[in-house]
Design a protein around this motif. Structure first.
Motif, PDB file in Angstrom:
ATOM      1  N   ALA A 172       0.841  -1.208   0.000  1.00  0.00           N
ATOM      2  CA  ALA A 172       0.000   0.000   0.000  1.00  0.00           C
ATOM      3  C   ALA A 172       0.874   1.255   0.000  1.00  0.00           C
ATOM      4  N   ALA A 173       1.964   1.238   0.781  1.00  0.00           N
ATOM      5  CA  ALA A 173       2.869   2.395   0.833  1.00  0.00           C
ATOM      6  C   ALA A 173       3.577   2.595  -0.503  1.00  0.00           C
ATOM      7  N   LEU A 174       4.013   1.509  -1.144  1.00  0.00           N
ATOM      8  CA  LEU A 174       4.693   1.611  -2.436  1.00  0.00           C
ATOM      9  C   LEU A 174       3.757   2.162  -3.507  1.00  0.00           C
ATOM     10  N   GLU A 175       2.501   1.684  -3.517  1.00  0.00           N
ATOM     11  CA  GLU A 175       1.541   2.162  -4.516  1.00  0.00           C
ATOM     12  C   GLU A 175       1.237   3.644  -4.315  1.00  0.00           C
ATOM     13  N   GLU A 176       1.043   4.054  -3.043  1.00  0.00           N
ATOM     14  CA  GLU A 176       0.727   5.469  -2.780  1.00  0.00           C
ATOM     15  C   GLU A 176       1.910   6.352  -3.142  1.00  0.00           C
ATOM     16  N   ARG A 177       3.131   5.881  -2.856  1.00  0.00           N
ATOM     17  CA  ARG A 177       4.320   6.662  -3.211  1.00  0.00           C
ATOM     18  C   ARG A 177       4.401   6.852  -4.724  1.00  0.00           C
ATOM     19  N   ASP A 178       4.116   5.776  -5.478  1.00  0.00           N
ATOM     20  CA  ASP A 178       4.172   5.873  -6.941  1.00  0.00           C
ATOM     21  C   ASP A 178       3.125   6.854  -7.462  1.00  0.00           C
ATOM     22  N   ARG A 179       1.938   6.854  -6.847  1.00  0.00           N
ATOM     23  CA  ARG A 179       0.885   7.778  -7.291  1.00  0.00           C
ATOM     24  C   ARG A 179       1.297   9.235  -7.065  1.00  0.00           C
ATOM     25  N   ILE A 180       1.955   9.491  -5.946  1.00  0.00           N
ATOM     26  CA  ILE A 180       2.387  10.878  -5.659  1.00  0.00           C
ATOM     27  C   ILE A 180       3.453  11.312  -6.657  1.00  0.00           C
ATOM     28  N   TYR A 181       4.422  10.404  -6.935  1.00  0.00           N
ATOM     29  CA  TYR A 181       5.493  10.751  -7.881  1.00  0.00           C
ATOM     30  C   TYR A 181       4.972  10.954  -9.306  1.00  0.00           C
ATOM     31  N   GLU A 182       3.812  10.363  -9.628  1.00  0.00           N
ATOM     32  CA  GLU A 182       3.236  10.501 -10.971  1.00  0.00           C
ATOM     33  C   GLU A 182       2.529  11.849 -11.165  1.00  0.00           C
ATOM     34  N   LYS A 183       2.303  12.576 -10.068  1.00  0.00           N
ATOM     35  CA  LYS A 183       1.630  13.877 -10.189  1.00  0.00           C
ATOM     36  C   LYS A 183       2.522  14.862 -10.938  1.00  0.00           C
ATOM     37  N   PRO A 184       1.921  15.712 -11.773  1.00  0.00           N
ATOM     38  CA  PRO A 184       2.739  16.707 -12.481  1.00  0.00           C
ATOM     39  C   PRO A 184       3.400  17.695 -11.520  1.00  0.00           C
ATOM     40  N   GLU A 185       2.698  18.050 -10.455  1.00  0.00           N
ATOM     41  CA  GLU A 185       3.261  18.942  -9.431  1.00  0.00           C
ATOM     42  C   GLU A 185       2.897  18.399  -8.051  1.00  0.00           C
ATOM     43  N   MET A 186       3.850  18.459  -7.125  1.00  0.00           N
ATOM     44  CA  MET A 186       3.611  17.972  -5.769  1.00  0.00           C
ATOM     45  C   MET A 186       3.417  19.144  -4.820  1.00  0.00           C
ATOM     46  N   THR A 187       2.458  19.008  -3.902  1.00  0.00           N
ATOM     47  CA  THR A 187       2.201  20.013  -2.869  1.00  0.00           C
ATOM     48  C   THR A 187       3.094  19.737  -1.666  1.00  0.00           C
ATOM     49  N   ASP A 188       3.096  20.698  -0.720  1.00  0.00           N
ATOM     50  CA  ASP A 188       3.835  20.495   0.527  1.00  0.00           C
ATOM     51  C   ASP A 188       3.289  19.284   1.280  1.00  0.00           C
ATOM     52  N   GLU A 189       1.955  19.112   1.214  1.00  0.00           N
ATOM     53  CA  GLU A 189       1.347  17.948   1.872  1.00  0.00           C
ATOM     54  C   GLU A 189       1.841  16.644   1.256  1.00  0.00           C
ATOM     55  N   ASP A 190       1.999  16.642  -0.081  1.00  0.00           N
ATOM     56  CA  ASP A 190       2.533  15.461  -0.753  1.00  0.00           C
ATOM     57  C   ASP A 190       3.937  15.156  -0.256  1.00  0.00           C
ATOM     58  N   GLY A 191       4.734  16.215  -0.104  1.00  0.00           N
ATOM     59  CA  GLY A 191       6.104  16.020   0.380  1.00  0.00           C
ATOM     60  C   GLY A 191       6.133  15.435   1.786  1.00  0.00           C
TER      61      GLY A 191
END
Length: 532
Positions: free
Chosen positions: A92-111
């Protein structure tokens, strides 16, 4: 630790188990035993949380490894990923990490979330996950070139081994393994045994492999008499203890019944006389001694005894330079051998090494048993005088014609046999009462296997060729087969991964190894001593 309190399960009027309370302790390895239909898989699903009991509660640890039975559930995933999915928090952690990295731009919350996820991945050994999964796959004979493939590209037996690796992955606190040795060759079974002996969590396993249970388990949880009783030791220890306890209870009941009969005789003689106080005393004693009706065991033991109409000649079989190719892959490369009457030869080796191919090659010119879709590339096969073969193929169900009852199908192989003889043979293999009238198309895998044994008992061949006959048999049936083959006076060719069958039946081995087929003239213990 897994704790079960007052759990009950029934289907209609059939009670599987009632008010069961048992604790499975960490560090112990439990075999879950009982005859087919006793409820082993149902109980395992309750332990895993995949099924709710009709009554009672189950307390289980956070991380459980479960051997999944659905071979098609992961067809869209890579093999290596399917294994890693055995650790649900990590995946679950690996999948969520991949989804965040696929975003065109990351927010502070994503970081911030990425930091949390990296912590989870580190805690769950995620940075070595692929290499850890590869070690498990290699041990279960899933070669490195398959690790990046989709599950849909694998064969059924390979998928089962990947799902076994999934259950073992991620250091679960408890392991629930339902028939983990199915589709495993002997080398893989030995690897699994070594792995489980080092496992320090709670292990609960169902298996029809007696040697596996005796080698791995420290305790046995036996489903019988509508309850579950835990015994110390492996399968053989459980059978001995259970037999002794049952014998003691039956003896105690017999003694009580004898005493009650004596008291009742006194009561009937003097009930109308002057010894009323003594009669009253004895009536109270009868009430106190009243025997408890012992619950009936669910275990049924078949009786397999295969005779010969007449012995074969001394030289049963000779074959020379057998060669078989599948595409560019040479499975048989000029193998030659002679077989003498009474030899019992076990064919051993990895899955896919060519054991079934060799059997099909030997039967390629035998009337009625040749596979019409199989062609031997080169070589010759000669069957000896009076050779009468009884064959048990892997896909045993395909040999049973539909549109008949069980008794009708069996009777076709000896029209002179009486109804009583047919019923007697069916009864030996646990087709009792009206089960002879059961349609052949309604048979389970285990029933199909038992029916083919009925055919062998009826036709009395002097050569038996078995291709993995234990696949659909329970422990009692496998033990009966083991004894039958040891006593059989004819010739046997046997493909099996059952350690006890190989060890106790074989007088000769054909080992399918990386350098071809080794023809070893001796039993398994001698072969093992040579290769250790």
């Amino acid at each position: 630790m897994i704790s079960v309190s007052n759990v009950s399960m029934r289907y209609g009027s059939k009670v599987l188990f009632e008010d069961v309370s048992v604790t499975f302790v960490a560090g112990r390895r439990y075999g879950l035993t009982g005859p087919n239909g006793a409820g082993k898989t149902t109980f395992m699903q309750i332990l895993a949380g995949e099924m709710e009991p009709q009554k009672g509660t189950v307390v289980r640890p956070r991380k459980i490894g479960v051997l999944r039975q659905d071979q098609f559930a992961y067809d869209n995933y890579r093999v290596i990923d399917t294994v890693i999915m055995g650790n649900a928090p990590l995946w679950a952690a690996l999948e969520e990490r991949d989804r965040i990295y696929e975003k065109p731009e990351m927010t502070d919350e994503d970081g911030m979330r990425l930091g949390e996820l990296e912590g989870i991945i580190g805690d769950e050994d995620g940075y070595s996950a692929e290499s850890d999964a590869a070690v498990l796959l290699d041990g279960l004979d899933i070669s490195e070139d398959l690790h990046e493939r989709r599950m849909s590209e694998l064969q059924g037996g390979q998928k089962v081994r990947v799902l076994l690796a999934q259950a073992l992955f991620g250091k679960p606190d408890a392991l629930l393994l339902d028939e983990p040795t199915n589709y495993l060759d002997l080398d893989s079974i030995h690897w699994l045994q070594d792995f489980l002996l080092k496992y320090d969590g709670t292990l609960i396993t169902i298996s029809h492999d007696r040697h596996f249970l005796n080698s791995v388990t420290t305790h046995t949880a036996d489903i019988d008499y509508q309850t579950i009783i835990v015994y110390s030791g492996g399968y053989d220890d459980m059978v001995m203890a259970k037999t002794q306890i049952r014998s003691r209870l039956e003896a105690e009941n017999a003694q009580r019944e004898k005493k009650i009969a004596q008291l009742n005789e006194f009561i009937s003689r003097f009930a109308a006389g002057t010894r009323s106080s003594q009669v009253t005393s004895r009536r109270k004693e009868v009430e106190r001694l009243q025997t408890n009706e012992l619950a009936r065991s669910n275990i049924q033991r078949p009786y397999i005894k295969i005779d010969q109409i007449r012995p074969s000649g001394k030289h049963v079989l000779e074959f020379k330079h057998l060669t078989k190719m599948y595409g560019d892959h040479k499975v048989l490369d000029g193998f030659s051998a002679n077989v003498l009457r009474g030899e019992k030869i076990c064919l051993m080796g990895r899955n896919g090494a060519g054991k079934t191919t060799l059997l099909k090659s030997l039967l390629s010119n035998y009337p009625g048993l040749a596979d019409k879709n199989f062609t031997l590339d080169s070589g010759s096969v000669f069957w000896g005088h009076e050779a009468h073969v009884g064959y048990f193929p892997q896909d045993v169900g395909t040999t049973i014609e539909h549109g008949l009852t069980v008794a009708e199908w069996l009777h076709r192989f000896d029209p002179k046999a009486t109804v009583e003889e047919i019923r007697g043979i069916l009864g030996q293999m646990l087709f009792t009462g009206d089960e002879g009238a059961k349609p052949t198309k309604a048979l389970s895998g285990g029933e199909e296997a038992r029916l083919v044994f009925c055919k062998l008992i009826l036709t009395k061949p002097n050569i038996l060729i078995f291709d993995e006959p234990t696949n659909h048999l329970d422990l009692e049936s496998i033990n009966a087969l083991n004894i039958a083959l040891q006593r059989y006076e004819g010739t046997v060719l046997l493909v099996t991964h059952d350690h006890d069958l190989i060890d106790e039946v074989a007088t000769r081995l054909w080992y399918f190894g990386p350098n071809g087929i080794e023809d070893f003239q001796g039993p398994y213990a001698e072969w093992k001593g040579k290769h250790n």
